[in-house]
Design a protein around this motif. Structure first.
Motif, PDB file in Angstrom:
ATOM      1  N   ILE A  35      15.203  15.294  -2.206  1.00 45.33           N
ATOM      2  CA  ILE A  35      16.103  14.133  -2.156  1.00 45.33           C
ATOM      3  C   ILE A  35      15.994  13.320  -3.440  1.00 45.33           C
ATOM      4  CG2 ILE A  35      16.615  12.001  -0.918  1.00 45.33           C
ATOM      5  CD1 ILE A  35      15.383  13.453   1.589  1.00 45.33           C
ATOM      6  N   ARG A  36      14.748  13.059  -3.868  1.00 42.40           N
ATOM      7  CA  ARG A  36      14.547  12.288  -5.102  1.00 42.40           C
ATOM      8  C   ARG A  36      15.186  12.987  -6.290  1.00 42.40           C
ATOM      9  NH1 ARG A  36      12.335  11.712  -9.717  1.00 42.40           N
ATOM     10  NH2 ARG A  36      11.656  13.890  -9.641  1.00 42.40           N
ATOM     11  N   ALA A  37      15.037  14.314  -6.345  1.00 40.21           N
ATOM     12  CA  ALA A  37      15.618  15.081  -7.449  1.00 40.21           C
ATOM     13  C   ALA A  37      17.140  14.985  -7.433  1.00 40.21           C
ATOM     14  CB  ALA A  37      15.179  16.550  -7.351  1.00 40.21           C
ATOM     15  N   GLY A  38      17.720  15.098  -6.256  1.00 46.92           N
ATOM     16  CA  GLY A  38      19.178  14.982  -6.155  1.00 46.92           C
ATOM     17  C   GLY A  38      19.674  13.646  -6.663  1.00 46.92           C
ATOM     18  N   GLY A  39      18.954  12.585  -6.316  1.00 50.35           N
ATOM     19  CA  GLY A  39      19.348  11.255  -6.764  1.00 50.35           C
ATOM     20  C   GLY A  39      19.161  11.055  -8.257  1.00 50.35           C
ATOM     21  N   ALA A  40      18.239  11.818  -8.857  1.00 52.82           N
ATOM     22  CA  ALA A  40      17.965  11.697 -10.289  1.00 52.82           C
ATOM     23  C   ALA A  40      18.799  12.670 -11.124  1.00 52.82           C
ATOM     24  CB  ALA A  40      16.478  11.934 -10.551  1.00 52.82           C
ATOM     25  N   GLY A  41      19.671  13.440 -10.472  1.00 54.84           N
ATOM     26  CA  GLY A  41      20.506  14.387 -11.201  1.00 54.84           C
ATOM     27  C   GLY A  41      19.778  15.654 -11.601  1.00 54.84           C
ATOM     28  N   ILE A  42      18.683  15.967 -10.901  1.00 54.47           N
ATOM     29  CA  ILE A  42      17.902  17.181 -11.184  1.00 54.47           C
ATOM     30  C   ILE A  42      18.311  18.256 -10.180  1.00 54.47           C
ATOM     31  CG2 ILE A  42      15.574  18.151 -11.285  1.00 54.47           C
ATOM     32  CD1 ILE A  42      14.599  15.274 -11.914  1.00 54.47           C
ATOM     33  N   PRO A  43      18.931  19.353 -10.634  1.00 57.19           N
ATOM     34  CA  PRO A  43      19.452  20.349  -9.695  1.00 57.19           C
ATOM     35  C   PRO A  43      18.386  21.181  -8.999  1.00 57.19           C
ATOM     36  CG  PRO A  43      19.765  21.098 -11.942  1.00 57.19           C
ATOM     37  CD  PRO A  43      19.255  19.691 -12.026  1.00 57.19           C
ATOM     38  N   ALA A  44      17.213  21.334  -9.615  1.00 55.77           N
ATOM     39  CA  ALA A  44      16.164  22.164  -9.024  1.00 55.77           C
ATOM     40  C   ALA A  44      14.828  21.836  -9.679  1.00 55.77           C
ATOM     41  CB  ALA A  44      16.479  23.646  -9.203  1.00 55.77           C
ATOM     42  N   PHE A  45      13.745  22.217  -9.005  1.00 56.14           N
ATOM     43  CA  PHE A  45      12.397  22.005  -9.545  1.00 56.14           C
ATOM     44  C   PHE A  45      11.481  23.081  -8.966  1.00 56.14           C
ATOM     45  CE2 PHE A  45      12.781  19.629  -5.630  1.00 56.14           C
ATOM     46  CZ  PHE A  45      11.603  19.886  -4.960  1.00 56.14           C
TER      47      PHE A  45
END
Length: 245
Positions: free
Chosen positions: A108-118
């Motif tokens: 969720i945090r990644a989605g909000g930060a514009g990070i598509p994957a980690f």
């Protein structure tokens, strides 16, 4: 821009549609957007994918959307106390994408930060890894997890202002802040609404830029998710006092 709406139904008008993805904040019964969730039920939208740590308990919050079969899929980390959630999943009537809790929070945090994957080590070599890319970094294996970004996020805050700035109280500051950043439209319900400028900037958890619509719902009902007690006769007196503890 006026962000304040008179009630949950009007705040969701024009936003809801079938087959959309909704993020629903909260943890158990703490910090759930109960009035907004009930308004979604009343709207009749179906085929929903809902991102939430869990679905609370039977008869409250998201569980009411399970009752009406409006949820097609849950992306969660815990089934727990909700019997209906478990029954529908085990009967093959509800899709469930299980996530380790930390992984769900980071998606969720990644989605909000514009990070598509980690990449994360959590889940390597388990069922969680099935169908996911595994990559090696410095001799260690990591899973690739996709970020999450929804059509709508519904969150509950203790206090907010008319500009949409939010402050969460204690345990309600769980999935709410990150979900508020990870959707096209975020609608907040707050217990106390004040004019813009009254909140201490250092105390704000969610900046108003993320919140499109807001309603005031009054003090939240303080429910107990799981009551754990023991019989009175099992209580032992404190040493030398004769007083039960």
């Amino acid at each position: 821009m006026n962000k304040v709406y008179p009630d949950a139904k009007s705040a969701l008008e024009g936003v809801l549609k079938d087959n959309m993805m909704i993020m629903s904040g909260g943890f158990g019964l703490c910090g759930i957007a109960e009035e907004l969730s009930d308004a979604i039920r009343e709207s009749g939208v179906k085929g929903l994918t809902v991102v939430s740590n869990n679905a609370g308990v039977d008869g409250i919050g998201l569980s009411r959307l399970l009752e009406t079969r409006q949820i097609k899929k849950m992306i969660s980390s815990y089934v727990g106390e909700n019997k209906l959630f478990a029954q529908q999943f085990l009967a093959g009537e509800l899709e469930l994408e299980f996530n380790p809790q930390g992984t769900l929070a980071e998606r969720i945090r990644a989605g909000g930060a514009g990070i598509p994957a980690f990449y994360t080590k959590t889940g390597v070599g388990t069922l969680i890894a099935e169908g996911k890319e595994v990559k090696e970094f410095d001799g260690e294996k990591y899973l690739m997890e996709r970020g999450l970004f929804a059509d709508l996020a519904i969150v509950h805050a203790w206090k907010g202002d008319t500009a949409g700035n939010l402050i969460y109280r204690k345990t309600a500051r769980n999935f709410n802040p990150m979900m508020a950043t990870a959707a096209k439209v975020t609608v907040a319900e707050v217990e106390h609404l004040v004019p813009a400028g009254e909140l201490n900037p250092d105390h704000i958890h969610t900046p108003g830029i993320f919140v499109k619509r807001i309603i005031e719902v009054g003090t939240a009902k303080k429910r107990i998710e799981f009551r754990n007690t023991r019989p009175r006769q099992d209580r032992a007196p404190a040493a030398g006092t004769g007083v039960e503890i």
